[in-house]
Design an enzyme around this catalytic site. Sequence first.
Site, mmCIF file in Angstrom:
data_model
loop_
_atom_site.group_PDB
_atom_site.id
_atom_site.type_symbol
_atom_site.label_atom_id
_atom_site.label_comp_id
_atom_site.label_asym_id
_atom_site.label_seq_id
_atom_site.Cartn_x
_atom_site.Cartn_y
_atom_site.Cartn_z
ATOM 1 N N LYS A 132 0.825 -1.211 0.000
ATOM 2 C CA LYS A 132 0.000 0.000 0.000
ATOM 3 C C LYS A 132 0.863 1.267 0.000
ATOM 4 O O LYS A 132 0.692 2.146 -0.838
ATOM 5 C CB LYS A 132 -0.929 -0.008 1.213
ATOM 6 N N VAL A 133 1.785 1.364 0.966
ATOM 7 C CA VAL A 133 2.592 2.578 1.076
ATOM 8 C C VAL A 133 3.575 2.675 -0.097
ATOM 9 O O VAL A 133 3.724 3.735 -0.721
ATOM 10 C CB VAL A 133 3.349 2.618 2.418
ATOM 11 N N ASP B 32 9.253 -6.643 -5.109
ATOM 12 C CA ASP B 32 8.287 -7.232 -4.182
ATOM 13 C C ASP B 32 7.834 -8.553 -4.778
ATOM 14 O O ASP B 32 7.212 -8.572 -5.845
ATOM 15 C CB ASP B 32 7.086 -6.295 -3.985
ATOM 16 N N VAL C 295 10.930 4.833 5.820
ATOM 17 C CA VAL C 295 9.764 5.136 6.662
ATOM 18 C C VAL C 295 9.039 3.841 7.020
ATOM 19 O O VAL C 295 7.852 3.864 7.343
ATOM 20 C CB VAL C 295 8.797 6.118 5.964
ATOM 21 N N ALA C 296 9.769 2.712 6.966
ATOM 22 C CA ALA C 296 9.154 1.403 7.223
ATOM 23 C C ALA C 296 9.445 0.920 8.639
ATOM 24 O O ALA C 296 8.721 1.242 9.580
ATOM 25 C CB ALA C 296 9.649 0.398 6.181
ATOM 26 N N ARG C 297 10.519 0.172 8.807
ATOM 27 C CA ARG C 297 10.939 -0.341 10.105
ATOM 28 C C ARG C 297 12.446 -0.159 10.242
ATOM 29 O O ARG C 297 13.199 -0.451 9.314
ATOM 30 C CB ARG C 297 10.569 -1.826 10.264
ATOM 31 N N GLU D 279 14.050 2.883 19.406
ATOM 32 C CA GLU D 279 13.384 4.190 19.408
ATOM 33 C C GLU D 279 12.990 4.590 20.823
ATOM 34 O O GLU D 279 12.361 3.801 21.525
ATOM 35 C CB GLU D 279 12.150 4.151 18.506
ATOM 36 N N HIS E 21 9.817 9.146 13.959
ATOM 37 C CA HIS E 21 8.727 8.216 13.611
ATOM 38 C C HIS E 21 7.411 8.975 13.374
ATOM 39 O O HIS E 21 6.413 8.746 14.041
ATOM 40 C CB HIS E 21 8.540 7.165 14.704
ATOM 41 N N LEU E 22 7.454 9.851 12.370
ATOM 42 C CA LEU E 22 6.306 10.719 12.069
ATOM 43 C C LEU E 22 5.469 10.215 10.897
ATOM 44 O O LEU E 22 4.567 10.915 10.445
ATOM 45 C CB LEU E 22 6.807 12.139 11.749
ATOM 46 N N GLY E 23 5.748 9.021 10.402
ATOM 47 C CA GLY E 23 5.073 8.534 9.206
ATOM 48 C C GLY E 23 3.563 8.649 9.239
ATOM 49 O O GLY E 23 2.928 9.036 8.256
ATOM 50 N N ALA E 24 2.958 8.331 10.375
ATOM 51 C CA ALA E 24 1.493 8.370 10.482
ATOM 52 C C ALA E 24 0.996 9.632 11.168
ATOM 53 O O ALA E 24 -0.191 9.743 11.470
ATOM 54 C CB ALA E 24 1.001 7.142 11.252
#
Length: 595
Positions: free
Chosen positions: A202-203, A222, A281-283, A312, A331-334
């Site tokens: 999705k991202v 992928d 911006v994943a893990r 973190e 960790h501002l992705g969301a």
Amino acid sequence: MATSASSTTLKLSSPSTAASRLLHRPLHAAFGLSSLSLRHQPRRFVVLSMDAKPTILVSEKLGEAGLSLLKEFANVDCSYNLSPEELCTKISLCDALIVRSGTKVNRDVFESSAGRLKVVGRAGVGIDNVDLAAATEHGCLVVNAPTANTVAAAEHGIALLTAMARNVAQADASVKAGKWERNKYVGVSLVGKTLAVMGFGKVGSEVARRAKGLGMHVVAHDPYAPADRARAIGVELVSFDEAISMADFISLHMPLTAATSKILNDENFAKMKKGVRIINVARGGVIDEEALVRAIDAGIVAQAALDVFTVEPPPKDSKLVQHENVIATPHLGASTMEAQEGVAIEIAEAVVGALKGELAATAVNAPMVPTQVLTELKPYVALAEKLGRLAVQLVAGGSGVKTVKVTYASARAPDDLDTRLLRAMIIKGLIEPISSVFVNLVNADFTAKQRGLRITEERIILDGSPESPLESVQVQIANVDSKFASAISDAGEVTVEGRVKDGIPHLTKVGSFEVDVSLEGSLILCRQVDQPGMIGKVGSILGQENVNVSFMTVGRIAPRKQAVMAIGVDEEPSKQSLKRIGEISAVEEFVYLRL
């Protein structure tokens, strides 16, 4: 012998009759817990009126839209910043708990609930703070909210990409320090540059769309992404090595699994273009952070823009965070107002639905199946998952897995063999190794559908005694290339087949070759010219490295013709040993597979 075929579908709008009965039975029975296992729980007495609403504890801030949905259905207790002791005290009076990442929902919480806690909702994607094993053991469903922050995460990825390319963060700090260093902060253009999107879910796909709008050439890696979906937005699917070697920018969107942990390491940094730029911006754990510092210092990586870290928050003296060529965000992705409201609504709907007894498409664990069914199917469950894992590992990189056919051979009548659990475990084997999704009986078909997998099932009805539920299970993946050509059957599909012997799963067929090897440990498959001494040569190489061989079998077309050797090993051979096996003159191809 008769054959019947059907396509698998799952209606998500309402639970099936069987599922509804399961979810609405008394809790200890519905989740396979004996009444005996509850006798040692402390006795608690709660008096409720017949029309009493359930109670939902919200332990971290949740958007108002989500709270409003919860309050329409339940009594909502918003208690923030609870200590572990306070949480354990409150939880015995609650039917559901909603948390973000700051609340640890461990075994003590489930034990303190005394069986009342039915649902834990994680407002977000990651569930590292929830003890899934304890949740399932105590009959508690765990749900998350995986879709609402997709656009926010993609936008943040693009923000980091553009800010890094133009040195925005460094230039801002310089100006605020009273400097005016125009020549120092000359950036690079994005137009015409190649962006490799590692993980086209999705991202990742949303990042690709936006990057195309910036004039970038986008490739992606992928193993589950359908090629036609990628082509529809002008993206080329390539192998992992191709992606990292051709990219000017690499954007990471893969989950953190055993297969992806520290996947960007010294070895893979060495394959990249000099001056590559990396966005994550994943893990945090998908990058070896010490190796990244070395790559930046060596000039292999020009810059990195990171929103996530292995630990973190990262240490204050982190060399990576303090590096002048690194942009870091906490960790501002969301973290957009819209995403926060969307996550609140998504988790509220999931929790309310679960409390109503509906099937939860975002469940990350599942109700336990009845003991008698599990006892009978247990070895076949293990066989199904391992066949799924083998099949997907045989698919070559860049091939999108879209169509999977499962064939069950059994002497039982179709209505006397429930294959839902077996199908779920095959899907689990196909998807889980490279995904953060936890696949189970509740969410298997939904998860497959979300990833573009079409699962069909066929039953071959055999003559004979129906004492054993299954004679064999076959998994076929159509329209893909294979990294082990011999796994392609005469029909042109990657094919693996297995059966249970003496309670142990066995692999009995690869492509068109008959084999017989226990599915324990890991597996090496070799296609070779059938000649004397081959077993000894391969065994000798493994023995020199103290790799124990558990099983070895050879399937051949005819004497002195082609054969496939299947070798079960207890330990993982080194790359050097595998290379030596491949260099044996009679070995035409080989592959190492983790089970």
